[in-house]
Motif scaffolding. Structure first.
Motif, PDB file in Angstrom:
ATOM      1  N   ASP A 187       1.103  -1.257  -0.099  1.00  0.00           N
ATOM      2  CA  ASP A 187       0.155   0.234   0.095  1.00  0.00           C
ATOM      3  C   ASP A 187       0.798   1.047   0.197  1.00  0.00           C
ATOM      4  O   ASP A 187       1.803   1.072   0.322  1.00  0.00           O
ATOM      5  CB  ASP A 187      -0.970  -0.205   1.259  1.00  0.00           C
ATOM      6  CG  ASP A 187      -1.716  -1.071   1.458  1.00  0.00           C
ATOM      7  OD1 ASP A 187      -2.319  -1.320   0.162  1.00  0.00           O
ATOM      8  OD2 ASP A 187      -2.578  -1.019   3.024  1.00  0.00           O
ATOM      9  N   THR A 189      -0.016   4.914   1.364  1.00  0.00           N
ATOM     10  CA  THR A 189      -0.942   5.978   1.893  1.00  0.00           C
ATOM     11  C   THR A 189      -0.510   7.512   1.782  1.00  0.00           C
ATOM     12  O   THR A 189      -0.045   7.798   2.387  1.00  0.00           O
ATOM     13  CB  THR A 189      -1.341   5.719   3.468  1.00  0.00           C
ATOM     14  OG1 THR A 189      -0.982   3.972   3.632  1.00  0.00           O
ATOM     15  CG2 THR A 189      -2.623   5.907   3.963  1.00  0.00           C
ATOM     16  N   THR A 212       2.495  -0.345  -5.965  1.00  0.00           N
ATOM     17  CA  THR A 212       2.171  -0.106  -4.444  1.00  0.00           C
ATOM     18  C   THR A 212       0.309   0.168  -5.521  1.00  0.00           C
ATOM     19  O   THR A 212       0.542   0.252  -6.811  1.00  0.00           O
ATOM     20  CB  THR A 212       2.703   0.661  -4.571  1.00  0.00           C
ATOM     21  OG1 THR A 212       1.875   0.818  -3.055  1.00  0.00           O
ATOM     22  CG2 THR A 212       3.026   2.427  -4.902  1.00  0.00           C
ATOM     23  N   LYS A 213      -0.152   0.271  -4.874  1.00  0.00           N
ATOM     24  CA  LYS A 213      -1.307   1.084  -4.751  1.00  0.00           C
ATOM     25  C   LYS A 213      -1.810   1.794  -3.468  1.00  0.00           C
ATOM     26  O   LYS A 213      -1.959   1.400  -2.440  1.00  0.00           O
ATOM     27  CB  LYS A 213      -2.675  -0.443  -4.522  1.00  0.00           C
ATOM     28  CG  LYS A 213      -3.108  -0.740  -3.604  1.00  0.00           C
ATOM     29  CD  LYS A 213      -3.789  -2.477  -3.471  1.00  0.00           C
ATOM     30  CE  LYS A 213      -3.767  -3.766  -2.529  1.00  0.00           C
ATOM     31  NZ  LYS A 213      -2.620  -3.861  -1.752  1.00  0.00           N
ATOM     32  N   ARG A 215      -3.524   3.596  -0.594  1.00  0.00           N
ATOM     33  CA  ARG A 215      -5.266   3.428  -0.162  1.00  0.00           C
ATOM     34  C   ARG A 215      -5.667   4.140   1.228  1.00  0.00           C
ATOM     35  O   ARG A 215      -4.487   4.859   2.117  1.00  0.00           O
ATOM     36  CB  ARG A 215      -4.062   2.461   1.182  1.00  0.00           C
ATOM     37  CG  ARG A 215      -4.620   1.966   2.099  1.00  0.00           C
ATOM     38  CD  ARG A 215      -3.901   1.365   3.144  1.00  0.00           C
ATOM     39  NE  ARG A 215      -4.545   1.249   5.114  1.00  0.00           N
ATOM     40  CZ  ARG A 215      -4.045   1.349   6.016  1.00  0.00           C
ATOM     41  NH1 ARG A 215      -2.427   2.116   5.893  1.00  0.00           N
ATOM     42  NH2 ARG A 215      -4.701   1.338   7.308  1.00  0.00           N
ATOM     43  N   MET A 217      -7.419   7.318   3.562  1.00  0.00           N
ATOM     44  CA  MET A 217      -6.962   6.725   4.954  1.00  0.00           C
ATOM     45  C   MET A 217      -8.010   8.404   5.315  1.00  0.00           C
ATOM     46  O   MET A 217      -7.455   9.661   4.559  1.00  0.00           O
ATOM     47  CB  MET A 217      -6.430   6.810   6.241  1.00  0.00           C
ATOM     48  CG  MET A 217      -5.481   5.768   5.918  1.00  0.00           C
ATOM     49  SD  MET A 217      -4.681   5.093   7.124  1.00  0.00           S
ATOM     50  CE  MET A 217      -4.828   5.118   8.569  1.00  0.00           C
TER      51      MET A 217
END
Length: 340
Positions: A187, A189, A212-213, A215, A217
């Motif tokens: 992830d 972020t 990567t991806k 994420r 929050m």
């Protein structure tokens, strides 16, 4: 102190007092804070008699409120939202000049089992990012690319050029580190509110093989996880608090810092040395050495020196953004609006 002793912490939170230009009226958690001008303020009574600070998480909604006249200022606009402001002749866009930097944190660089433990992998990230293009997309070009996490306008800051955008060099470094086909990095972020920056960084990393991806929050959860050191892998963050190079290094580089995930004994010793040093020139030399070591060891991937983009409505005559040096906020007591 006397008032706090009388009402206690809970009472003070419900009805705080102070000596500033505005007095507290009300607070609805997660919705708004209402303030009114303090007629006894020592400097002068503010022109704007009532301030309502609303919590509106979505940037598109903040801009819509600005366009409809429901708000006079819209803070922390992402690139696309700021661009919407520039297309409306009734509105203006202002950029702050406070001491803020944004960077990618390698939370797992201290773990020998992690790919991020290898300096070459961290350096690959730095060469994979086109900082100028990211600024143009996510900050409309207002945010200068950075080569270090200490903003250059701070006292004792080391002036460092940003790493060159070189995707081939990034791929070469990954191959040398044992990842000729790249690797799955989990992830990514981003700091809430900077989604466009996060998406751009993810795209550049994926392009060189660092898969990567994004994420997302919520803001409160992000800051709590960061301070508690629960964010792992890669995350995009920023700091805009005042101070000098030493205060930034203490928080993010010194191993006992509030937000530091690890550190180096020699850097810790140098940090203690600068804290004891009374000669400004000698102290600056030590602080410059610490900053140089963060670059040489690739402790971070700096993105830019942040300029917060703020939309300003047609009723505002003087927005006072940047009137207070090194501050993200306007000088509210000096702000002027058109007469009703």
């Amino acid at each position: 102190k006397k008032y706090l002793t009388q009402v206690g912490d809970d009472g003070f939170r419900k009805q705080p007092i102070g000596a500033g230009p505005y007095r507290f009226v009300s607070h609805t958690p997660g919705v708004e804070v209402v303030l009114e001008a303090n007629p006894g303020y020592w400097r002068r009574v503010p022109t704007v008699k009532r301030l309502v600070m609303k919590s509106v998480p979505e940037g598109t909604t903040r801009v819509a409120m600005l366009k409809r006249g429901e708000a006079d200022m819209a803070f922390l606009l992402d690139g696309p939202d700021a661009e919407t402001v520039t297309r409306d002749s009734r509105l203006a866009l202002a950029a702050t000049r406070h001491a803020s930097a944004m960077w990618i944190e390698f939370a797992d660089q201290w773990d020998p089992r992690s790919p991020w433990h290898d300096r070459r992998v961290r350096l690959a990230v730095n060469h994979a990012l086109d900082r100028k293009a990211i600024s143009e997309t996510a900050c409309l070009g207002y945010c200068p690319p950075a080569g270090i996490v200490v903003p250059p306008i701070m006292d004792y800051a080391l002036q460092v050029e940003p790493p060159l955008y070189d995707p081939q060099k990034a791929k070469q470094l990954l191959a040398e580190a044992g990842y000729p086909k790249g690797f799955d990095a989990g992830d990514f972020t981003p700091l809430p509110g900077f989604w466009t920056t996060g998406e751009a960084a993810v795209n550049y990393l994926n392009a060189v093989g660092i898969r990567t991806k994004l994420r997302p929050m919520e803001r409160a959860a992000f800051y709590a996880a960061w301070q508690e050191k629960k964010l792992r892998g890669l995350f995009l963050t920023a700091a805009g608090n005042s101070g000098n190079a030493a205060t930034r290094l203490e928080a993010f580089v010194y191993s006992k810092g509030s937000y530091a995930y690890g550190g180096y004994p020699d850097i810790d010793e140098l940090f203690q040395q600068q804290a004891r040093e009374r000669d400004p020139a000698k102290r600056e030399a030590v602080l410059h050495r610490i900053q140089q070591l963060t670059v040489e060891r690739v402790m971070f991937a700096p993105i830019w020196n942040t300029r917060v983009l703020i939309g300003v409505g047609p009723k505002v005559i003087d927005h006072t953004i940047n009137l207070v040096p090194m501050s993200i906020f306007p000088s509210y007591e000096d702000m002027r609006l058109k007469s009703p």
